[in-house]
Design a protein around this motif. Structure first.
Motif, PDB file in Angstrom:
ATOM      1  N   GLN A 147    -125.169 -69.775   1.211  1.00 38.81           N
ATOM      2  CA  GLN A 147    -126.621 -69.489   1.970  1.00 38.81           C
ATOM      3  C   GLN A 147    -126.992 -67.824   1.662  1.00 38.81           C
ATOM      4  O   GLN A 147    -127.161 -67.151   2.342  1.00 38.81           O
ATOM      5  CB  GLN A 147    -126.568 -69.647   2.639  1.00 38.81           C
ATOM      6  N   GLU A 148    -126.266 -67.100   0.867  1.00 35.35           N
ATOM      7  CA  GLU A 148    -126.821 -65.928   0.423  1.00 35.35           C
ATOM      8  C   GLU A 148    -128.258 -65.608   0.576  1.00 35.35           C
ATOM      9  O   GLU A 148    -128.543 -66.571   0.080  1.00 35.35           O
ATOM     10  CB  GLU A 148    -126.089 -65.221  -0.649  1.00 35.35           C
ATOM     11  N   LEU A 149    -128.165 -64.980   1.493  1.00 36.65           N
ATOM     12  CA  LEU A 149    -130.094 -64.012   1.330  1.00 36.65           C
ATOM     13  C   LEU A 149    -130.460 -63.702   0.506  1.00 36.65           C
ATOM     14  O   LEU A 149    -129.933 -61.493   0.609  1.00 36.65           O
ATOM     15  CB  LEU A 149    -130.063 -63.788   2.852  1.00 36.65           C
ATOM     16  N   VAL A 150    -131.214 -63.102  -0.271  1.00 33.83           N
ATOM     17  CA  VAL A 150    -131.773 -62.055  -1.439  1.00 33.83           C
ATOM     18  C   VAL A 150    -133.240 -62.126  -1.310  1.00 33.83           C
ATOM     19  O   VAL A 150    -133.250 -62.785  -1.278  1.00 33.83           O
ATOM     20  CB  VAL A 150    -131.242 -62.662  -2.552  1.00 33.83           C
ATOM     21  N   PHE A 151    -133.193 -60.293  -1.523  1.00 29.80           N
ATOM     22  CA  PHE A 151    -134.640 -60.410  -1.372  1.00 29.80           C
ATOM     23  C   PHE A 151    -135.045 -59.444  -2.922  1.00 29.80           C
ATOM     24  O   PHE A 151    -133.811 -58.720  -3.079  1.00 29.80           O
ATOM     25  CB  PHE A 151    -135.451 -59.464  -0.194  1.00 29.80           C
ATOM     26  N   TYR A 152    -135.862 -59.958  -4.009  1.00 25.72           N
ATOM     27  CA  TYR A 152    -136.444 -59.611  -4.854  1.00 25.72           C
ATOM     28  C   TYR A 152    -137.282 -59.083  -4.126  1.00 25.72           C
ATOM     29  O   TYR A 152    -138.631 -59.213  -4.509  1.00 25.72           O
ATOM     30  CB  TYR A 152    -136.867 -60.081  -5.969  1.00 25.72           C
ATOM     31  N   PRO A 153    -138.006 -57.808  -4.395  1.00 27.54           N
ATOM     32  CA  PRO A 153    -138.586 -56.752  -4.084  1.00 27.54           C
ATOM     33  C   PRO A 153    -139.800 -56.136  -5.211  1.00 27.54           C
ATOM     34  O   PRO A 153    -138.711 -56.461  -6.572  1.00 27.54           O
ATOM     35  CB  PRO A 153    -138.667 -55.358  -4.135  1.00 27.54           C
TER      36      PRO A 153
ATOM     37  N   ILE B  48    -128.363 -54.460   6.986  1.00 27.93           N
ATOM     38  CA  ILE B  48    -129.344 -55.888   7.142  1.00 27.93           C
ATOM     39  C   ILE B  48    -128.527 -57.265   6.336  1.00 27.93           C
ATOM     40  O   ILE B  48    -127.881 -57.044   5.432  1.00 27.93           O
ATOM     41  CB  ILE B  48    -130.107 -55.399   5.883  1.00 27.93           C
ATOM     42  N   ASN B  49    -128.844 -58.171   6.946  1.00 31.16           N
ATOM     43  CA  ASN B  49    -127.653 -58.865   6.163  1.00 31.16           C
ATOM     44  C   ASN B  49    -128.836 -60.272   5.044  1.00 31.16           C
ATOM     45  O   ASN B  49    -128.670 -60.991   5.199  1.00 31.16           O
ATOM     46  CB  ASN B  49    -127.913 -60.150   7.695  1.00 31.16           C
ATOM     47  N   VAL B  50    -129.466 -59.419   4.452  1.00 31.42           N
ATOM     48  CA  VAL B  50    -130.140 -59.571   3.345  1.00 31.42           C
ATOM     49  C   VAL B  50    -129.304 -58.579   2.020  1.00 31.42           C
ATOM     50  O   VAL B  50    -129.635 -56.971   2.465  1.00 31.42           O
ATOM     51  CB  VAL B  50    -131.983 -59.781   3.479  1.00 31.42           C
TER      52      VAL B  50
ATOM     53  N   LYS C 282    -135.065 -65.873  -1.759  1.00 32.68           N
ATOM     54  CA  LYS C 282    -133.792 -66.621  -1.833  1.00 32.68           C
ATOM     55  C   LYS C 282    -133.460 -66.890  -1.254  1.00 32.68           C
ATOM     56  O   LYS C 282    -132.204 -65.979  -0.915  1.00 32.68           O
ATOM     57  CB  LYS C 282    -133.933 -66.471  -3.436  1.00 32.68           C
ATOM     58  N   SER C 283    -132.501 -67.948  -0.401  1.00 35.81           N
ATOM     59  CA  SER C 283    -131.213 -68.629  -0.254  1.00 35.81           C
ATOM     60  C   SER C 283    -131.235 -68.741  -1.072  1.00 35.81           C
ATOM     61  O   SER C 283    -131.087 -70.364  -1.785  1.00 35.81           O
ATOM     62  CB  SER C 283    -131.579 -69.108   0.706  1.00 35.81           C
ATOM     63  N   ILE C 284    -128.926 -68.328  -1.888  1.00 34.44           N
ATOM     64  CA  ILE C 284    -128.855 -68.707  -3.078  1.00 34.44           C
ATOM     65  C   ILE C 284    -127.073 -69.004  -3.100  1.00 34.44           C
ATOM     66  O   ILE C 284    -126.418 -69.008  -1.668  1.00 34.44           O
ATOM     67  CB  ILE C 284    -128.303 -67.278  -3.835  1.00 34.44           C
TER      68      ILE C 284
ATOM     69  N   LYS D   8    -144.894 -60.318  -8.973  1.00 38.71           N
ATOM     70  CA  LYS D   8    -145.095 -60.784  -7.234  1.00 38.71           C
ATOM     71  C   LYS D   8    -145.141 -61.331  -6.745  1.00 38.71           C
ATOM     72  O   LYS D   8    -145.202 -62.777  -7.090  1.00 38.71           O
ATOM     73  CB  LYS D   8    -147.305 -60.811  -7.953  1.00 38.71           C
ATOM     74  N   GLY D   9    -144.099 -61.298  -5.636  1.00 34.99           N
ATOM     75  CA  GLY D   9    -144.269 -62.518  -4.587  1.00 34.99           C
ATOM     76  C   GLY D   9    -144.885 -62.761  -3.337  1.00 34.99           C
ATOM     77  O   GLY D   9    -145.697 -62.212  -3.304  1.00 34.99           O
ATOM     78  N   SER D  10    -144.311 -64.177  -3.208  1.00 32.36           N
ATOM     79  CA  SER D  10    -145.323 -64.613  -2.419  1.00 32.36           C
ATOM     80  C   SER D  10    -144.433 -64.424   0.089  1.00 32.36           C
ATOM     81  O   SER D  10    -144.997 -64.937   0.309  1.00 32.36           O
ATOM     82  CB  SER D  10    -145.470 -66.303  -2.167  1.00 32.36           C
TER      83      SER D  10
END
Length: 124
Positions: A64-70, A14-16, A58-60, A76-78
């Motif tokens: 534009q590195e795409l990161v998802f923090y579970p 996945i590109n994230v 987040k886009s870092i 708790k994320g939104s």
């Protein structure tokens, strides 16, 4: 739709990038089914995603590195990351969540068998 194939997909496809506060990245070979909730058994009236997980998206940096923090350890994320296996060449609009203004990011790619459509949506 293709829940078994989606569940056996590794996160690196996945590109994230998936990260936690404890790990820079999940271990190589981590499967979708290892960290996400299976939604395929829900009785929904639309083309529901196969898997999903809540967290922070987040886009870092300038690249534009795409990161998802579970969500872990009570954080708790939104946002929610959703992934759906679909027939190759399908009309993606049939698989988008209905509230288009909630979509933050979406992506699609195919392997030799199926297409994988993923979305990050605002859940607030």
């Amino acid at each position: 739709m293709y829940t078994e194939l989606v569940g056996r997909l590794t996160l690196d496809k996945i590109n994230v990038t998936f990260k936690t506060e404890y790990l820079d990245n999940y271990h190589e070979g981590t499967l979708i089914e290892d960290i996400m909730v299976n939604y395929s058994n829900l009785d929904l009236s639309f083309n529901a995603p196969d898997f999903g997980i809540t967290g922070i998206f987040k886009s870092i940096n300038k690249f534009q590195e795409l990161v998802f923090y579970p969500d872990i350890k009570g954080i708790k994320g939104s946002e929610m990351f959703l992934i759906t296996g679909i027939p190759k060449g399908s009309d993606l609009s049939k698989f988008r969540i209905s509230e288009k203004n909630k979509i933050i990011f979406q992506g699609y790619w195919e392997d030799s068998k199926i297409g994988y459509f993923y979305q990050v949506v605002d859940i607030n």
